[in-house]
Design an enzyme around this catalytic site. Structure first.
Site, short mmCIF file in Angstrom:
data_model
loop_
_atom_site.label_atom_id
_atom_site.label_comp_id
_atom_site.label_asym_id
_atom_site.label_seq_id
_atom_site.Cartn_x
_atom_site.Cartn_y
_atom_site.Cartn_z
N HIS A 152 -16.07 -13.27 6.71
CA HIS A 152 -17.47 -12.84 6.70
C HIS A 152 -18.35 -13.92 7.32
O HIS A 152 -17.93 -15.06 7.46
CB HIS A 152 -17.93 -12.58 5.26
CG HIS A 152 -18.04 -13.84 4.47
ND1 HIS A 152 -16.96 -14.39 3.80
CD2 HIS A 152 -19.08 -14.69 4.27
CE1 HIS A 152 -17.33 -15.52 3.22
NE2 HIS A 152 -18.62 -15.73 3.48
N HIS B 265 -21.62 -18.61 11.12
CA HIS B 265 -20.19 -18.87 11.34
C HIS B 265 -19.36 -17.96 10.46
O HIS B 265 -19.86 -17.36 9.50
CB HIS B 265 -19.88 -20.32 10.97
CG HIS B 265 -20.02 -20.56 9.49
ND1 HIS B 265 -21.25 -20.81 8.91
CD2 HIS B 265 -19.12 -20.51 8.47
CE1 HIS B 265 -21.09 -20.92 7.60
NE2 HIS B 265 -19.80 -20.74 7.30
O1 ACK Z 1 -17.82 -19.75 4.28
P1 ACK Z 1 -19.18 -19.49 3.80
O2 ACK Z 1 -20.26 -19.19 4.73
O3 ACK Z 1 -19.63 -20.68 2.82
O4 ACK Z 1 -19.10 -18.37 2.69
C1 ACK Z 1 -19.13 -18.88 1.40
C2 ACK Z 1 -20.01 -18.03 0.51
O5 ACK Z 1 -21.28 -18.64 0.52
C3 ACK Z 1 -19.50 -17.94 -0.92
O6 ACK Z 1 -19.29 -19.20 -1.45
C4 ACK Z 1 -21.27 -19.82 1.30
N1 ACK Z 1 -22.04 -20.83 0.57
C5 ACK Z 1 -21.75 -21.41 -0.62
N2 ACK Z 1 -22.71 -22.26 -0.98
C6 ACK Z 1 -23.65 -22.23 0.00
C7 ACK Z 1 -24.90 -22.91 0.21
N3 ACK Z 1 -25.38 -23.78 -0.66
N4 ACK Z 1 -25.56 -22.64 1.34
C8 ACK Z 1 -25.10 -21.76 2.25
N5 ACK Z 1 -23.94 -21.09 2.10
C9 ACK Z 1 -23.22 -21.32 1.00
C10 ACK Z 1 -19.83 -20.20 1.49
#
Ligand code: ACK
Length: 222
Positions: A68, A153
């Site tokens: 995703h 990403h």
């Molecule tokens: O790979 P990602 O984009 O990085 O997808 C997961 C999703 O949310 C579930 O954990 C993203 N994620 C986690 N913490 C944060 C944060 N503080 N800021 C932005 N994205 C985050 C994580």
């Protein structure tokens, strides 16, 4: 009431349809396999293992679940701006719609493996407008001056004990170096595109043909 308090998801984002998930997993594994065998990569192995020993990149990165592209991490409402985001008109209008995401590059660092997503103007409507969306993941000081959506990403894998939130941070770091005018070291023309080394274990493959990935805009509760 209590129900309202839990009505916000862990995150909103585009969820890649299953047919394209398989294709991307194949392409990305092929890339890791090839990268592993390049002399240029072997020369910088120390970035990955702390020793000049071989690493098997396919083992090094653990898959992190459904592919995703996160738009807004809400943390069930605890994240700053979560409620505002969920109430955005575009979020309501496009919820459940299918988009074509353009995956324009693959990148590898000692911490994460990901694909850069180049968002269209329409898709940017779903990107959080709070100016610090880019540094929501913090720790990249220069990121505040990056164009909106730079952090977009798909996480393809994480090294042991690394959280997926790191993937966006790593991408921003590479893009910041590019913006500062660092050319990087163009090391290889691969079938998929041009491979560039940005130092301290940062590799970016600009795809000759971006991968078009159909994805549904929705949310994840977990
Ligand atoms: O790979 P990602 O984009 O990085 O997808 C997961 C999703 O949310 C579930 O954990 C993203 N994620 C986690 N913490 C944060 C944060 N503080 N800021 C932005 N994205 C985050 C994580």
């Amino acid at each position: 009431g209590p129900l309202e308090e839990v009505s916000l998801p862990l995150y909103f984002g585009w969820f890649l349809l299953s047919s394209i998930q398989d294709k991307i997993k194949c392409t990305s594994m092929d890339f890791l396999k090839t990268l592993d065998t390049l002399e240029a990569f072997k020369k910088h192995l120390i970035d990955f293992s702390g020793k000049a020993e071989e690493v098997d990149l396919e083992q090094y990165f653990q898959p992190t679940g459904i592919l995703h592209c996160t738009t807004k991490f809400c943390n069930y409402g605890k994240a700053e701006g979560a409620k505002e985001y969920a109430e955005k008109q575009a979020v309501k209008d496009f919820y459940g719609s299918i988009f074509d995401l353009s995956l324009s590059a693959l990148f590898v660092t000692p911490r994460t493996f990901g694909a850069r997503v180049s968002l269209t103007e329409e898709q940017l409507q779903l990107w959080p407008a709070d100016a610090d969306a880019e540094k929501q993941a913090e720790s990249v000081p220069a990121a505040a001056s990056m164009p909106l959506g730079s952090r977009a990403h798909v996480t393809l894998g994480c090294a042991e004990n690394v959280e997926p939130v790191q993937t966006g941070v790593d991408l921003l770091e590479i893009l910041t170096l590019q913006q500062e005018g660092q050319q990087g070291e163009q090391v290889e023309e691969m079938e998929l595109g041009t491979l560039t080394y940005y130092g301290t274990g940062k590799w970016l493959l600009n795809l000759r043909e971006p991968i078009s990935a159909p994805a549904c805009f929705s949310s994840f509760y977990g």
